[in-house]
Every structure is written in structure tokens, then in C-alpha cells.
Design a protein around this motif. Structure first.
Motif, PDB file in Angstrom:
ATOM      1  N   SER A   1       0.853  -1.183   0.000  1.00 42.18           N
ATOM      2  CA  SER A   1       0.000   0.000   0.000  1.00 42.18           C
ATOM      3  C   SER A   1       0.889   1.233   0.000  1.00 42.18           C
ATOM      4  O   SER A   1       1.965   1.243   0.604  1.00 42.18           O
ATOM      5  CB  SER A   1      -0.939   0.016   1.213  1.00 42.18           C
TER       6      SER A   1
ATOM      7  N   PRO B   1       0.127   5.632  -0.245  1.00 44.17           N
ATOM      8  CA  PRO B   1      -0.726   6.775  -0.568  1.00 44.17           C
ATOM      9  C   PRO B   1      -0.136   7.582  -1.713  1.00 44.17           C
ATOM     10  O   PRO B   1       1.066   7.571  -1.956  1.00 44.17           O
ATOM     11  CB  PRO B   1      -0.732   7.584   0.741  1.00 44.17           C
TER      12      PRO B   1
ATOM     13  N   ASN C   1       0.022   4.975  -6.670  1.00 42.24           N
ATOM     14  CA  ASN C   1      -0.915   4.785  -5.568  1.00 42.24           C
ATOM     15  C   ASN C   1      -1.291   3.307  -5.477  1.00 42.24           C
ATOM     16  O   ASN C   1      -1.703   2.700  -6.461  1.00 42.24           O
ATOM     17  CB  ASN C   1      -2.160   5.642  -5.816  1.00 42.24           C
TER      18      ASN C   1
ATOM     19  N   ARG D   1      -3.127   0.155  -2.711  1.00 43.86           N
ATOM     20  CA  ARG D   1      -3.901  -0.137  -1.516  1.00 43.86           C
ATOM     21  C   ARG D   1      -3.898  -1.642  -1.311  1.00 43.86           C
ATOM     22  O   ARG D   1      -3.604  -2.412  -2.244  1.00 43.86           O
ATOM     23  CB  ARG D   1      -5.337   0.399  -1.615  1.00 43.86           C
ATOM     24  N   HIS D   2      -4.210  -2.111  -0.089  1.00 46.82           N
ATOM     25  CA  HIS D   2      -4.232  -3.556   0.136  1.00 46.82           C
ATOM     26  C   HIS D   2      -5.253  -4.189  -0.807  1.00 46.82           C
ATOM     27  O   HIS D   2      -6.371  -3.674  -0.959  1.00 46.82           O
ATOM     28  CB  HIS D   2      -4.588  -3.871   1.593  1.00 46.82           C
TER      29      HIS D   2
ATOM     30  N   ASN E   1      -9.298   3.226  -1.242  1.00 45.55           N
ATOM     31  CA  ASN E   1      -8.035   3.048  -0.523  1.00 45.55           C
ATOM     32  C   ASN E   1      -8.243   2.940   0.983  1.00 45.55           C
ATOM     33  O   ASN E   1      -7.670   2.063   1.653  1.00 45.55           O
ATOM     34  CB  ASN E   1      -7.098   4.227  -0.811  1.00 45.55           C
ATOM     35  N   THR E   2      -9.051   3.840   1.520  1.00 42.21           N
ATOM     36  CA  THR E   2      -9.286   3.854   2.966  1.00 42.21           C
ATOM     37  C   THR E   2     -10.030   2.606   3.413  1.00 42.21           C
ATOM     38  O   THR E   2      -9.691   2.000   4.430  1.00 42.21           O
ATOM     39  CB  THR E   2     -10.078   5.115   3.364  1.00 42.21           C
TER      40      THR E   2
ATOM     41  N   GLY F   1      -7.618  -0.469   3.445  1.00 38.43           N
ATOM     42  CA  GLY F   1      -6.705  -0.487   4.578  1.00 38.43           C
ATOM     43  C   GLY F   1      -7.406  -0.732   5.893  1.00 38.43           C
ATOM     44  O   GLY F   1      -6.921  -1.501   6.744  1.00 38.43           O
TER      45      GLY F   1
ATOM     46  N   ILE G   1      -5.017   6.553   8.019  1.00 40.91           N
ATOM     47  CA  ILE G   1      -5.224   6.320   6.585  1.00 40.91           C
ATOM     48  C   ILE G   1      -5.791   7.571   5.940  1.00 40.91           C
ATOM     49  O   ILE G   1      -5.352   7.990   4.857  1.00 40.91           O
ATOM     50  CB  ILE G   1      -6.162   5.121   6.361  1.00 40.91           C
TER      51      ILE G   1
ATOM     52  N   GLU H   1      -4.208   9.989   3.010  1.00 42.44           N
ATOM     53  CA  GLU H   1      -4.939  10.271   1.777  1.00 42.44           C
ATOM     54  C   GLU H   1      -5.087  11.775   1.544  1.00 42.44           C
ATOM     55  O   GLU H   1      -5.179  12.220   0.410  1.00 42.44           O
ATOM     56  CB  GLU H   1      -6.324   9.610   1.811  1.00 42.44           C
TER      57      GLU H   1
END
Length: 487
Positions: free
Chosen positions: A292, A294, A311, A313-314, A366-367, A370, A461, A465
Motif C-alpha cells: 500500500s 498513498p 498509488n 492499496r491492500h 483506498n481507505t 486499509g 489512513i 490520503e
């Protein structure tokens, strides 16, 4: 280590007054490097695509496209790229925990019947996208490795690359799109990379078995971390076992097979237990770090950074392709009115709005990725256990309690505020269960730690972002920038 290097070059030498058609190819190199290749050719601009390897990739990720991503595919006119590859429709998720299960359906009632998620062999999808790109006029697709960006007085003028036959060449253009994946060796001059590797995926393919819920992704809240199952063809099921940390048991000496049989297998649904063990015995076990990062760009005249180089993310929620496709739509719309790309400083200042306009979709996905990963992982801490159980039970309530979160996960509702409200609703729900019917000092203490732990998960997170761009994009000056006038 296998590196993927790639650039896309825009050339203004031919201009026609036609609608812009954006072609996106999203691929994954070894260890989950995402490669985005897009071209903009039908408006007359010549596009030079340089990609490390044009053969069909064989990856264990990039196999699930959420409904929100499929809608972007339709918007780009590329929905036929999931046809004729044995892609499977996906209508939602099934969640498993401690012998209990619940089904979460995508809220697709207001969409055409064809709209759903899609899962497939990544390589087949990539080849369809490449065929689409190569069929466009003015597109030159070339196999080569980009070794460096060509910079002159702070402006990127093009790239230096090595061809398949070993020749060192240069390519010049007013705009270079850099998408060289999660192992990017070009990103450092274009962004501030802060890469986190929370876990690794162990990939298997189960053959000729049936999931408990057809055409659904399956998430098992296992110990120590989640296990995923989803179809990638009419006869194959992908299994991804999350292993926390950066080190996994050795495949070569049999430690991995033993781990999968003794620790993982007892936690998978009984309907697919035998197929899981058979896949382990077959031995085609692969691993990939989950990363991950940002988005922290340095606006640079003449260049733009995209994809996993920019960028990450998990991959727990399968949102990577949705973010990439959404980014392409945003950038296409920004470039659409432009007829001259040669004024690099002015173009750079205008394209800064891209980083704000992409935020609703990108930051939400993304948020969520995570935060969900941290909530879904097992923990000895009692407050974390309560949060994990509260999340499962909250989603099991049905109605808005399930459709709300699943619409966020699916990319159908890219609203960061809605994400935060549901996340803390889960935490409050967990505290309420602790305090009813009679609170005790111990339960009150656990509840307070639950709220504190939830805040400790999501707020860092959100901070990474960008709070302002995420929740108040209209206050960012770049949000209002307009295309520079044609010369």
C-alpha cells in the motif's frame, strides 16, 4: 527481481477534431506490480506505448473487477474486453466467521442487468485490452524497457529505453505517462513513495469445485488473517491466503504446504475443503507481497505518474482496477479539450486538478481497503476482537447496514463521508453490544478501547490520503482550474 518499465508518449504532430477514445490496459507484473497502459489516439494524437513484455501475463492478482469498475469500463467503451475470456459475473460477497456465514449482495437494482462485478484470468483480460489498443490508429505498441526519464531544465521531455533486441533508443513527446508498477524505478523523481508491506498473498487455483454461493466472492475471517475465494473461469476458483508480515513459509522445503494444510485448511468452508487440499497437493503455490502507498505526487512538467507506481492499496477488497479505470476517466476528461500539449508548465499546473478530482473514488476505496484489512485480521486484544465481531454482525443485519458498506466496497458509492459514518457505526454498534443489558467497568473499558482502536485504524489512513482533498475538494484551488486556451 523482475522490473517492469513502461511509458506512454503523446505527440501533437497530427490533430483531428474527433472524440477522444481512451484505451486502458491494466496488467500486473510479478509481485503485484500494476501496469496501466492507456492511449488517446482517435483524436489524432500519436501515442507510443513502451511495455516491458507483450506476452500474455500469468498473475495471481488483477482478477476481480468491481461493479463500479465495470461501469467505468462501459464509460470508456471497453466492456467487450471482458467477453470471450470465460469471465464470471460476480453479484456480491459471502462472509464467513466461526462457522457462521452471511451473504452481501451488490445494490444493483437501479442498473442494467449486465452490470455486475467480473472475475477472470488476468492475462486473458490484458490481451483483450492490448488488442483493443493496437487496433486504434496512431498507436504504436512496442516491447522495451524504459531505463530513465529525459529531463531538461526541470521538464520531462521523453524517455530512454532499451528495445527487445538490445538497442538503446530515446523517444520524445510533450507528455509522458509513467506507469512502471509497484517496483517503479522512475517514481522517485515524480512522487514521495512511502510503501508499506503489511502482508503477503499465497495463491492457489481450485479446479472443478463449487463455492457455497455461486457468482460471489468469499471472505473467510480466519486466524491470523483473511482467506479469499472467487471464480476466475467456469471451472476454476482462485484462493488467496493472506499471511501477515513480509516473510512467508518456504515453498521449496514443504513448510508452505504444511502451513496451508494444518493452519488454513481447517478454516475453509467444508464444501471446498477437499478441493483446497487437492490444490495444495498439486503444488502450484505462488506468493506475492501486498503493498500500500498513498498518492504523494510531485507535479512535474511533461510527465504524469499513474497506476501502482503512484498509488496502491491492500488488495483485500479488489479495488485496484476500479481506481485505475476511474483515474483514466478523470484524466481523459481533463485532456479532452486540449489541442496543444507543448506548453509543459501550463499543462502541469492544469493537470494538478487530476489529483483532487480523483479523490472521491480513490480515497474511498483506498481507505476502505486499509481499514477492513486491519479489522478483519485476528488479534489477541479483546477490543480488536470485539471490533471484528461487530463488523461481521453489523454486515449481517441486512438493509442499509449491508448495502451501505458493500456499495462503498463495490465502487458504486464513492463517498468518503459515508465510509467514515459506517466505520464508526460499526464501532458504536460494538460498544452498544458490550454495554447492554448491564455495563460493567471491564466492558466500559473495552468499549472505550474499541472506539480508540477504531480511530487509530482509520484516521492515519485518512491523514495519508489527505483530509482536505478527501472531504473538502472544493476548497482546493486546483479543483477549479480550466484547460489552457489553444494557441
Amino acid at each position: 527481481m523482475i522490473m517492469c518499465n513502461f511509458s506512454i508518449i503523446f505527440d501533437n504532430s497530427i490533430l483531428f477534431d474527433k472524440n477522444i477514445v481512451t484505451i486502458l490496459v491494466e496488467s500486473y507484473i510479478k509481485f503485484n506490480s500494476k501496469l496501466i497502459i492507456w492511449s488517446k489516439a482517435q483524436d489524432g494524437r500519436r501515442v507510443h506505448v513502451i511495455e516491458r513484455d507483450l506476452s500474455e501475463p500469468d498473475r495471481i492478482v488483477g482478477e476481480l473487477l468491481q461493479p463500479g469498475g465495470y461501469l467505468k469500463l462501459i464509460e470508456l467503451g471497453l466492456e467487450d474486453c471482458v467477453e470471450e475470456i470465460d469471465a464470471q459475473q460476480v453479484f456480491g460477497y459471502a462472509l464467513f466467521k466461526d462457522g457462521k456465514r452471511t451473504r452481501l449482495s451488490y445494490p444493483l437494482e437501479n442498473f442494467h442487468s449486465d452490470v455486475s462485478g467480473r472475475s477472470f484470468h488476468n492475462g486473458r483480460f490484458i490481451q483483450r485490452m492490448r488488442e483493443k489498443a493496437a487496433s486504434l490508429p496512431n498507436v504504436r505498441l512496442e516491447q522495451g524497457v524504459v531505463t530513465s526519464l529525459l529531463e531538461e531544465k526541470g521538464t520531462i521531455r521523453g524517455v530512454q529505453y532499451k528495445t527487445k533486441d538490445g538497442r538503446e533508443l530515446t523517444a520524445f513527446a510533450p507528455l509522458t505517462i509513467v506507469c512502471d508498477g509497484c517496483f517503479s524505478n522512475l517514481r522517485r523523481s515524480l512522487c514521495n513513495p512511502q510503501v508499506d508491506v503489511p502482508s503477503c498473498f499465497v495463491g492457489l487455483v481450485l479446479e472443478n469445485c463449487h463455492l457455497p454461493y455461486a457468482n460471489h466472492g468469499h471472505v473467510i475471517l480466519a486466524d491470523p488473517s483473511p482467506i479469499l475465494f472467487y471464480p476466475i473461469s467456469s471451472t476454476e476458483i482462485r484462493c488467496l491466503v493472506d499471511v501477515p508480515g513480509q516473510k512467508v513459509p518456504s515453498i521449496a522445503n514443504g513448510e508452505m504446504a504444511n502451513y496451508l494444510k494444518t493452519v488454513v485448511a481447517p478454516q475453509v468452508p467444508p464444501e471446498i475443503y477437499d478441493s483446497f487440499v487437492a490444490a495444495v497437493d498439486k503444488g502450484n503455490i505462488r506468493t506475492m507481497p501486498n503493498r500500500s502507498m498513498p498518492a504523494s505526487p510531485y507535479p512535474t512538467p511533461g510527465a504524469l505518474l499513474m497506476g501502482d507506481a503512484f498509488n496502491m492499496r491492500h488488495p483485500l477488497t479488489g479495488g485496484g482496477m476500479t481506481v485505475a479505470l476511474s483515474d483514466i476517466v478523470v484524466l481523459r476528461d481533463l485532456l479532452k479539450p486540449l489541442r496543444d500539449l507543448n506548453d509543459a508548465p501550463t499543462l502541469c499546473k492544469y493537470l494538478e486538478s487530476f489529483y483532487t478530482l480523483r479523490k472521491p473514488v480513490a480515497s474511498t476505496i483506498n481507505t476502505l481497503a486499509g481499514a477492513l484489512y486491519k479489522v478483519f485480521c485476528a488479534s489477541p486484544d479483546q477490543a480488536r476482537k470485539e471490533m471484528r465481531q461487530a463488523c461481521f454482525d453489523y454486515l449481517s443485519l441486512g438493509g442499509v447496514f449491508s448495502t451501505g458498506p458493500i456499495s462503498l466496497l463495490s465502487g458504486l458509492n464513492p463517498r468518503p463521508l459515508s465510509l467514515v459514518l459506517h466505520f464508526f457505526a460499526v464501532a458504536i454498534y460494538g460498544v452498544g453490544r458490550l454495554l447492554l443489558p448491564f455495563p460493567s467497568p471491564k466492558r466500559i473499558w473495552i468499549g472505550a478501547r474499541l472506539i480508540s482502536g477504531a480511530s487509530g485504524i482509520i484516521f492515519p489512513i485518512i491523514k495519508a490520503e489527505g483530509v482536505r482533498q478527501m472531504f473538502f475538494p472544493a476548497t482546493v484551488p486546483a479543483y477549479y482550474r480550466r484547460a489552457p486556451p489553444a494557441n
